[in-house]
Design an enzyme around this catalytic site. Structure first.
Site, PDB file in Angstrom:
ATOM      1  N   HIS A  22      35.961  31.586  32.989  1.00  0.00           N
ATOM      2  CA  HIS A  22      34.613  31.215  32.543  1.00  0.00           C
ATOM      3  C   HIS A  22      34.383  29.712  32.646  1.00  0.00           C
ATOM      4  O   HIS A  22      33.321  29.268  33.113  1.00  0.00           O
ATOM      5  CB  HIS A  22      34.388  31.678  31.101  1.00  0.00           C
ATOM      6  N   ARG A 165      34.074  26.517  44.405  1.00  0.00           N
ATOM      7  CA  ARG A 165      34.172  25.086  44.665  1.00  0.00           C
ATOM      8  C   ARG A 165      33.884  24.809  46.143  1.00  0.00           C
ATOM      9  O   ARG A 165      34.179  25.632  47.010  1.00  0.00           O
ATOM     10  CB  ARG A 165      35.569  24.572  44.284  1.00  0.00           C
ATOM     11  N   GLU A 272      36.683  33.748  46.345  1.00  0.00           N
ATOM     12  CA  GLU A 272      37.346  32.684  47.093  1.00  0.00           C
ATOM     13  C   GLU A 272      38.030  33.255  48.327  1.00  0.00           C
ATOM     14  O   GLU A 272      37.933  32.710  49.431  1.00  0.00           O
ATOM     15  CB  GLU A 272      38.370  31.983  46.198  1.00  0.00           C
TER      16      GLU A 272
END
Length: 360
Positions: A22, A165, A272
């Site tokens: 989270h 990211r 990812e």
């Protein structure tokens, strides 16, 4: 439109029992918000593994709540009090919550202190009083929230909005290109920040018991919350393959891009791997991961091994199946089609598109 002068409050928790997911995904969102000129404050409950140091290291504000859990309305009050000096007299642009234990009772008190309220949800099992909802899971439909959010609330649904990211999008092209030969040599095992239930050692034990493996090397990643280091080291020593243990890996994107196959949990890290087209053997470590694992398998983007207790029966047959290059390549293509790594930018744009609103 940029976020200059706009403020985002994030309420999320991490701990050795909750894991890091989270906080890590909201941190990605906050980083993208800041890149557009905005400012973010995190409010987290103080617990072992809360990741507050990482939040501060990334340049965001931080307030810690007392370690004792509180009812949702009380949690909202604590968050309001903890952030009062940062908020000042002007309503925030957004208050965002990412927490399975918080819902409408937490969100309603923010009507007024924040111009708008947002939530990140994976479960579609509780009512929210929000202006925007993000559920990045495959197989979720916007209609799943018809009775759970206000009719006018914007819904961002599916892995196109996964909060990854930026380095994953950067590595995507090279990672996809190197999968053209369908080679299976390098396996990466990563079960998440806290390695719940000692899943990593159980994976290694199942590998060690296999009569033969179509692999050349194995890399294991453990996160900062993992309490299983000793067990993992012992299990690695019993594996008849070259192995490497990486602790708190700083460049997960590069590592996954160099791998031919991943053995990982069916949680947020699945996106990812999809972004990089990395074929995956999925392990279900919590009940809320079951729908995601099923959806990924149904799309041909991963193979599900079930729970850790099923590994002795499921792991070796799956590895043998993926030693066929065409099978490995098909998994890679299906995974890559689901997520391009640009979700955080899309979510920030959605926050900005909503514009400021001061009346409730």
């Amino acid at each position: 439109m940029d976020a200059r002068g706009r403020r985002l409050l994030v309420r999320a928790d991490a701990s050795t029992t909750l894991g890091a997911g989270h906080v890590m995904r909201t941190l990605t969102l906050a980083n993208a918000w800041r890149e557009r000129g905005g400012e973010a404050l995190f409010v987290c409950r103080e617990a072992p593994g809360h990741l507050g140091d990482l939040v501060v290291a990334r340049g965001h504000g931080l307030r810690l709540l007392p370690p004792e859990a509180a009812a949702p309305a009380q949690d909202a009050l604590q968050t309001l009090q903890a952030s009062a000096d940062w908020r000042g007299a002007t309503p925030l642009d957004w208050a965002l919550v990412d927490h399975y234990g918080l819902a409408a009772d937490w969100e309603r008190p923010w009507r007024g202190p924040a111009a708008r309220v947002a939530v990140i949800d994976d479960l579609a099992d509780r009512v929210h009083d929000v202006d925007l909802l993000l559920d990045q899971n495959l197989g979720r439909q916007a209609t799943d929230y018809d009775a759970l959010v206000p009719a006018q609330a914007r819904r961002l649904i599916g892995p196109a909005h996964a909060l990854l990211r930026p380095e994953f999008a950067v590595r995507r092209t090279d990672s996809l290109a190197r999968r053209a030969n369908g080679e299976l040599r390098h396996l990466v095992i990563s079960m998440g920040g806290s390695d719940p239930g000692g899943a990593t050692a159980r994976c290694l034990a199942a590998l060690a018991a296999a009569p033969a493996l179509p692999l050349a090397r194995v890399t294991v990643v453990l996160g900062p919350q993992a309490q299983t280091l000793a067990q993992v080291r012992q299990a690695l020593a019993a594996l008849p393959l070259p192995t490497e243990l990486r602790l708190n890996e700083p460049d997960m994107a590069s590592l996954l891009a160099s791998a031919d196959l991943a053995l990982g949990a069916a949680g947020g890290s699945a996106w990812e791997r999809c972004c990089l087209g990395l074929p995956t053997l999925l392990l279900v470590l919590a009940d809320n991961q079951v729908p995601g694992a099923r959806a990924l398998a149904a799309q041909g983007a991963a193979l599900s091994l079930g729970g850790p207790e099923e590994l002795p029966q499921t792991l070796v047959p799956a590895l043998q199946a993926l030693s066929e290059p065409l099978r490995l390549q098909a998994l890679s293509r299906a995974a890559a089609a689901l997520c391009d790594g640009l979700g955080a930018a899309r979510v920030v744009q959605a926050l900005l598109d909503e514009g400021p609103r001061r009346e409730h």
